[in-house]
Design a protein around this motif. Structure first.
Motif, PDB file in Angstrom:
ATOM      1  N   ASP A   1     -27.635 -18.003  24.450  1.00  0.00           N
ATOM      2  CA  ASP A   1     -28.374 -16.938  23.706  1.00  0.00           C
ATOM      3  C   ASP A   1     -27.944 -15.580  24.397  1.00  0.00           C
ATOM      4  N   VAL A   2     -26.612 -15.348  24.560  1.00  0.00           N
ATOM      5  CA  VAL A   2     -26.077 -14.158  25.161  1.00  0.00           C
ATOM      6  C   VAL A   2     -26.077 -13.067  24.076  1.00  0.00           C
ATOM      7  N   ARG A   3     -26.867 -12.015  24.709  1.00  0.00           N
ATOM      8  CA  ARG A   3     -27.101 -10.842  23.756  1.00  0.00           C
ATOM      9  C   ARG A   3     -26.780  -9.493  24.421  1.00  0.00           C
ATOM     10  N   PRO A   4     -26.260  -8.524  23.635  1.00  0.00           N
ATOM     11  CA  PRO A   4     -25.645  -7.249  24.293  1.00  0.00           C
ATOM     12  C   PRO A   4     -27.197  -6.533  24.665  1.00  0.00           C
ATOM     13  N   ALA A   5     -26.986  -5.867  25.901  1.00  0.00           N
ATOM     14  CA  ALA A   5     -27.842  -4.944  26.485  1.00  0.00           C
ATOM     15  C   ALA A   5     -27.666  -3.856  27.446  1.00  0.00           C
ATOM     16  N   VAL A   6     -28.560  -2.980  27.654  1.00  0.00           N
ATOM     17  CA  VAL A   6     -28.257  -2.009  28.491  1.00  0.00           C
ATOM     18  C   VAL A   6     -29.166  -1.966  29.786  1.00  0.00           C
ATOM     19  N   VAL A   7     -28.595  -1.544  30.878  1.00  0.00           N
ATOM     20  CA  VAL A   7     -29.613  -1.399  32.101  1.00  0.00           C
ATOM     21  C   VAL A   7     -30.290   0.039  31.985  1.00  0.00           C
ATOM     22  N   VAL A   8     -31.642  -0.212  31.792  1.00  0.00           N
ATOM     23  CA  VAL A   8     -32.406   0.978  31.718  1.00  0.00           C
ATOM     24  C   VAL A   8     -33.242   1.410  32.905  1.00  0.00           C
ATOM     25  N   ASP A   9     -33.245   0.623  33.963  1.00  0.00           N
ATOM     26  CA  ASP A   9     -33.998   1.132  35.303  1.00  0.00           C
ATOM     27  C   ASP A   9     -33.521  -0.160  36.307  1.00  0.00           C
ATOM     28  N   MET A  10     -33.404   0.429  37.572  1.00  0.00           N
ATOM     29  CA  MET A  10     -33.153  -0.570  38.486  1.00  0.00           C
ATOM     30  C   MET A  10     -34.067  -0.299  39.586  1.00  0.00           C
ATOM     31  N   LEU A  11     -34.713  -1.260  40.607  1.00  0.00           N
ATOM     32  CA  LEU A  11     -35.687  -1.127  41.551  1.00  0.00           C
ATOM     33  C   LEU A  11     -35.000  -1.949  42.481  1.00  0.00           C
TER      34      LEU A  11
ATOM     35  N   ARG B   1     -33.890  -7.761  47.281  1.00  0.00           N
ATOM     36  CA  ARG B   1     -33.242  -8.136  46.116  1.00  0.00           C
ATOM     37  C   ARG B   1     -33.404  -6.799  45.246  1.00  0.00           C
ATOM     38  N   THR B   2     -32.551  -6.785  44.146  1.00  0.00           N
ATOM     39  CA  THR B   2     -32.568  -5.608  43.263  1.00  0.00           C
ATOM     40  C   THR B   2     -32.932  -6.168  41.542  1.00  0.00           C
ATOM     41  N   VAL B   3     -34.155  -5.538  41.197  1.00  0.00           N
ATOM     42  CA  VAL B   3     -34.655  -5.683  40.027  1.00  0.00           C
ATOM     43  C   VAL B   3     -34.165  -4.968  39.089  1.00  0.00           C
ATOM     44  N   VAL B   4     -33.650  -5.528  37.856  1.00  0.00           N
ATOM     45  CA  VAL B   4     -32.841  -4.963  36.824  1.00  0.00           C
ATOM     46  C   VAL B   4     -33.645  -4.902  35.756  1.00  0.00           C
ATOM     47  N   LEU B   5     -33.889  -3.763  34.888  1.00  0.00           N
ATOM     48  CA  LEU B   5     -34.679  -3.819  33.476  1.00  0.00           C
ATOM     49  C   LEU B   5     -33.704  -3.529  32.630  1.00  0.00           C
ATOM     50  N   LEU B   6     -33.459  -4.463  31.503  1.00  0.00           N
ATOM     51  CA  LEU B   6     -32.564  -4.546  30.491  1.00  0.00           C
ATOM     52  C   LEU B   6     -33.363  -4.234  29.203  1.00  0.00           C
ATOM     53  N   GLN B   7     -32.790  -3.462  28.304  1.00  0.00           N
ATOM     54  CA  GLN B   7     -33.066  -3.295  26.871  1.00  0.00           C
ATOM     55  C   GLN B   7     -32.168  -3.973  26.037  1.00  0.00           C
ATOM     56  N   GLU B   8     -32.457  -4.742  25.107  1.00  0.00           N
ATOM     57  CA  GLU B   8     -31.673  -5.573  24.223  1.00  0.00           C
ATOM     58  C   GLU B   8     -31.017  -4.550  23.113  1.00  0.00           C
ATOM     59  N   LEU B   9     -29.942  -4.702  22.706  1.00  0.00           N
ATOM     60  CA  LEU B   9     -29.242  -3.719  21.977  1.00  0.00           C
ATOM     61  C   LEU B   9     -29.421  -4.502  20.448  1.00  0.00           C
ATOM     62  N   THR B  10     -29.076  -3.617  19.389  1.00  0.00           N
ATOM     63  CA  THR B  10     -28.951  -4.454  18.097  1.00  0.00           C
ATOM     64  C   THR B  10     -27.438  -4.858  18.014  1.00  0.00           C
ATOM     65  N   PRO B  11     -26.773  -5.719  17.065  1.00  0.00           N
ATOM     66  CA  PRO B  11     -25.722  -6.228  17.131  1.00  0.00           C
ATOM     67  C   PRO B  11     -24.584  -4.989  17.021  1.00  0.00           C
ATOM     68  N   GLN B  12     -25.053  -3.824  16.491  1.00  0.00           N
ATOM     69  CA  GLN B  12     -24.338  -2.401  16.117  1.00  0.00           C
ATOM     70  C   GLN B  12     -24.315  -1.918  17.748  1.00  0.00           C
ATOM     71  N   GLY B  13     -24.764  -2.253  18.730  1.00  0.00           N
ATOM     72  CA  GLY B  13     -24.672  -1.536  20.030  1.00  0.00           C
ATOM     73  C   GLY B  13     -25.768  -0.539  20.312  1.00  0.00           C
ATOM     74  N   GLU B  14     -26.826  -0.487  19.401  1.00  0.00           N
ATOM     75  CA  GLU B  14     -27.676   0.482  19.372  1.00  0.00           C
ATOM     76  C   GLU B  14     -29.020  -0.166  19.993  1.00  0.00           C
ATOM     77  N   ARG B  15     -30.213   0.740  20.646  1.00  0.00           N
ATOM     78  CA  ARG B  15     -31.099   0.259  20.895  1.00  0.00           C
ATOM     79  C   ARG B  15     -32.236   0.087  19.691  1.00  0.00           C
ATOM     80  N   PRO B  16     -33.119  -0.741  19.453  1.00  0.00           N
ATOM     81  CA  PRO B  16     -34.001  -0.901  18.465  1.00  0.00           C
ATOM     82  C   PRO B  16     -34.993   0.173  18.392  1.00  0.00           C
ATOM     83  N   PRO B  17     -35.193   0.330  17.071  1.00  0.00           N
ATOM     84  CA  PRO B  17     -36.237   1.323  16.858  1.00  0.00           C
ATOM     85  C   PRO B  17     -37.664   1.073  17.554  1.00  0.00           C
TER      86      PRO B  17
END
Length: 71
Positions: free
Chosen positions: A40-50, A55-71
């Motif tokens: 279930d691999v999906r496109p995402a963007v890194v929105v924050d890192m701690l 360790r480094t924690v990464v916050l991801l935001q899933e993108l739409t199939p068109q490469g955009e952030r969902p509304p």
């Protein structure tokens, strides 16, 4: 990069760890990644890192199939 999409918050974001990426040194805010379990691999963007000492924690935001952030 591994991510559990079943653990998304109400904004569609999910936490994971930089060590779960095959290129952890390339991660930064705004970087596009492919994330999820192998089936279930999906496109995402890194929105924050701690950065923590162990360790480094990464916050991801899933993108739409068109490469955009969902509304």
């Amino acid at each position: 990069m591994w991510a559990d999409w079943g653990q998304q918050d109400s904004d569609g974001r999910v936490w994971t760890f930089a060590g779960d990426s095959d290129q952890p040194d390339q991660l930064d805010r705004g970087v596009l990644v492919h994330a999820g379990p192998a089936d279930d691999v999906r496109p995402a963007v890194v929105v924050d890192m701690l950065a923590e000492p162990w360790r480094t924690v990464v916050l991801l935001q899933e993108l739409t199939p068109q490469g955009e952030r969902p509304p």
